[in-house]
Design an enzyme around this catalytic site. Sequence first.
Site, PDB file in Angstrom:
ATOM      1  N   ASP A 265      43.385  26.286   9.190  1.00 19.58           N
ATOM      2  CA  ASP A 265      44.286  27.115  10.061  1.00 19.58           C
ATOM      3  C   ASP A 265      44.317  28.478   9.967  1.00 19.58           C
ATOM      4  O   ASP A 265      43.426  29.024   8.843  1.00 19.58           O
ATOM      5  CB  ASP A 265      45.797  26.315   9.984  1.00 19.58           C
TER       6      ASP A 265
HETATM    7  C1  BGC Z   1      48.899  27.902  13.723  1.00 24.69           C
HETATM    8  C2  BGC Z   1      48.105  27.075  14.602  1.00 24.69           C
HETATM    9  C3  BGC Z   1      47.174  27.737  15.883  1.00 24.69           C
HETATM   10  C4  BGC Z   1      46.546  28.785  14.904  1.00 24.69           C
HETATM   11  C5  BGC Z   1      45.724  29.839  16.090  1.00 24.69           C
HETATM   12  C6  BGC Z   1      48.355  29.042  13.454  1.00 24.69           C
HETATM   13  O1  BGC Z   1      48.993  30.177  12.851  1.00 24.69           O
HETATM   14  O2  BGC Z   1      49.529  27.119  12.718  1.00 24.69           O
HETATM   15  O3  BGC Z   1      48.590  25.980  14.939  1.00 24.69           O
HETATM   16  O4  BGC Z   1      46.308  26.832  16.338  1.00 24.69           O
HETATM   17  O5  BGC Z   1      47.613  29.895  14.518  1.00 24.69           O
HETATM   18  O6  BGC Z   1      46.620  30.575  16.786  1.00 24.69           O
END
Ligand code: BGC
Length: 703
Positions: A265
Amino acid sequence: MPHENDSTINELISQMTPEEKIGQLNQFSASPDLHPDLLRQGGLGSLLNASGALTGQGFSDSGNAEISNHFQKLALESRLKIPLIFGRDVIHGFRTVFPIPLAQAASFNPELAGEAASVAAREASACGIKWTFAPMLDIARDPRWGRVAEGNGEDPYLGSQIAVATVKGFQGDDYAAPDKIIACAKHYVGYGASEGGRDYENGEISEPTLRDVYLPPFFAAVKAGVGTIMSAFIDLNGMPATADRRLLTDVLRGEWGFDGFVVSDWESVRELTYHGIAEDDAHAARLALHAGLDMDMVSGVYLNTLGESLQQGKLSAVELDEAVCRILRIKQRAGLFEQPFTDPAREARDTLRPEDRELARQFARESMVLLKNEGSLLPLQGFQRILVAGNFIHARSELFGAWTPDGRAEDVTPFDEALRQLAPKGTELWFTEAPDMALHMAHQVDAVVLVVGEHPIRSGENCNVSDLGLPPGQAEFVEAVVSLGKPVVLVVFAGRPLAITRQLAQADAVLYAWHPGSEGAAALGELLFGQASPSGRLPITMPRATGQVPIYYNSKNSGRPINRDALFRTRYQDLIPKPLLPFGYGLTYTNFEYANLKVSQETLRGSLEVSAEISNTGSRAGVEVVQLYVRDLVGSLTRPIRELKGFQRTELQSGETRRVSFTLREEDLAFTRADGTWGVESGKFHVWIAQDSQCGLQGEFRL
Ligand code: BGC
């Protein structure tokens, strides 16, 4: 595990320098200051086209094919011409916005979720996106957590059904097809158990609960062929998910045979230093790579440190090659080597088609849950003058919900316009957003539709709340309007189940609309005026009070359960020991009766049939979500008091009766036993065919 075309990939890897290999493991966010040379040198494997981690609501800067083609061209100038893969958060629709995932689950209609994912894949791929960070498969038992909106609720069976459907919807049979994209099951795993409902918090989940509740939707996604997995931010049982080799390698790859790649993530590789498990960035990168984390989302620590670690002999060259191989394998399966570019002409052709809007409207209709309908107030009929008051009546993008960077306000018909189009001839509609005006106008009308609930920025990433009641001021507004004595329909927009205990008692009818997407207003209007009937069911328990969470239907009995006749039994002194409304609950505009439960055999060998007669005893057609539950009465570890094992949306005309039948297989009864193995245990089981998780016709069988 040998793979169809790994020989070509291995051949390619054999030509790669360490820098080029490490390059493939990085994903950066596309931005104007991204240096073209990084791409020309093969320094990146992927670009994240999203507008940031907190995208959404009124903000639209869609990725488009020209931008991705521009970056792709630079990447293809690199020595080995390895294409980039473009990722984005296509969470519940792209240009056509479908209901939030929690609402999608409320439809108990995985097929529709699959169709919606397929539309989103076509629209997103037309804009140069080949990879979505969806579906989110986090089981959530605590609705204070803002991300409850993004998942499918509390139940592993329902969550697994939707996981399979959405993965297939995004990917199709072959995600090399130009209108398909690679799915990413996230956030692996246990993210929904963040303590106190606070996003990014630590969590503790026992091994049996992890295996029986949190992992099943991910397992289902892997079995359905999901191409990628995203690790969670959470520190689970003391090990941050991004560095958890047991879960990322032993379970995911070893036990389940997953052969795609894992992305971190946002920045979560670097964050291993904050977790206090790595002493610096280089250490963090090594821990993550060794755990089986293939691609670093934006933190840059793979790019900046892995080379040196390799030179110092601190990094296994084999593990590096494995990660590269997994990423290239997915790129190859996605057809990127043959078709790296997107035809810009597709966007106009392939987005926001009339049939996509129709699907969004159907999905919104099927996701709304009727919680109360005293005196059959709904559908609204025979009222001459109706006041529609409260928040969101002129709202457009506020109907989308969290994570909709590509939805556009101008595509939405607001609620007031939709109602004007749908109201029966001769009905006069009055509108106001102002509470004092509403109180004044309410005296002069025959019925009131009160619209309350949450703005979308109250749910989604890190949008947690400590109080599950309506946002400030709304309860008082409802109270004041109700006191005027007019028939009141309460419409609630929300990204979570709110503890609307008082409002449920006060209003005559309550329709829970979630955040319903592009066509949500029209769908709501159709339900209010009876052009359509509600058929959604709660995919998550609705608590009576915030202090009652976590509360969920598939809990354990305990030694002193609430229904045991003992003074000292589990309870609060100040609260009825029940949820406000249970998982699976939802009304329709008709009535259903259940009779004549049959269990085909006394003893299950392989499988058995459970069936019951369902009758529509009301005066309108309707859809009943018939639910199958079981309870394993005695186990080597304690078992849930009920577990959902099947459901069928069943449409019945007024007066119609049908026998609805379910097949229960032995493997449906498997669980994590006291010795840690997965399997069944013989003994007695209860089984129900039910309208929700607290009622139903009960039978039994033995295994
Ligand atoms: C979130 C994810 C997301 C990623 C990309 C993160 O902050 O937890 O769910 O896919 O950002 O935007």
